[in-house]
Design an enzyme around this catalytic site. Structure first.
Site, short mmCIF file in Angstrom:
data_model
loop_
_atom_site.label_atom_id
_atom_site.label_comp_id
_atom_site.label_asym_id
_atom_site.label_seq_id
_atom_site.Cartn_x
_atom_site.Cartn_y
_atom_site.Cartn_z
CB CYS A 57 -2.99 -1.27 9.09
SG CYS A 57 -4.00 -1.19 7.59
CG ASP A 72 -0.09 3.21 4.26
OD1 ASP A 72 -0.12 3.96 3.28
OD2 ASP A 72 -1.09 2.80 4.85
CB CYS A 87 -0.93 0.01 1.21
SG CYS A 87 -0.04 0.03 2.77
CB CYS A 102 -4.60 3.75 6.03
SG CYS A 102 -4.18 2.37 7.10
FE1 FES Z 1 -1.40 0.29 4.32
FE2 FES Z 1 -3.08 0.55 6.28
S1 FES Z 1 -3.54 0.43 4.15
S2 FES Z 1 -0.97 0.25 6.41
#
Ligand code: FES
Length: 127
Positions: free
Chosen positions: A102, A35, A33, A58
């Site tokens: 996450c 992040d 993602c 997120c």
């Molecule tokens: Fe990537 Fe939450 S969507 S850590």
């Protein structure tokens, strides 16, 4: 979709920021993602005395990072290294299934910071 506890930590994250003086730092990114999370720890007498984080991610990533710092602050470093993503998630009242991954960021970045701390300690012993 998020628990009240998740929303609380997302809106008012604990230990947000960065430590100027620290004993270990860890960084992890989720290639899926994009992040990422960076964690700093200050260790005193084998305990995590201070911890701070910066997260680009997120709401669940921010909330789980914040929860992780609350869980391990003041904890013995060897106990802190055993903190799991599951414990972080449970402490927040659970995460929606698509957001379960996450919580990996918090546990992994903490372990990276602890590994960094041990590496720095070994370097001190060798010099
Ligand atoms: Fe990537 Fe939450 S969507 S850590």
């Amino acid at each position: 979709m998020y628990s009240e506890k998740v929303l609380e930590h997302f809106r008012s994250p604990k230990n947000l920021g960065e430590l100027e003086v620290y004993d270990g730092v860890g960084y992890v990114g989720d290639p899926g993602c994009g992040d990422h999370l960076k964690v700093w720890i200050k260790v005193d007498d084998d305990r995590i005395k201070e911890i701070a984080f910066k997260c680009q991610g997120c709401p669940a990533a921010i909330a789980t990072s914040s929860m992780m710092t609350e869980l391990v602050k003041g904890m013995k470093i060897d106990e802190a290294s055993k903190i799991t993503d599951h414990l972080i998630s449970v402490s927040l009242g659970g995460l929606p299934e698509p957001k379960e991954h996450c919580s990996n960021l918090g546990a992994s970045a903490l372990r990276a910071a602890i590994d960094d701390y041990y590496s720095r300690e070994r370097l001190k012993e060798d010099s």
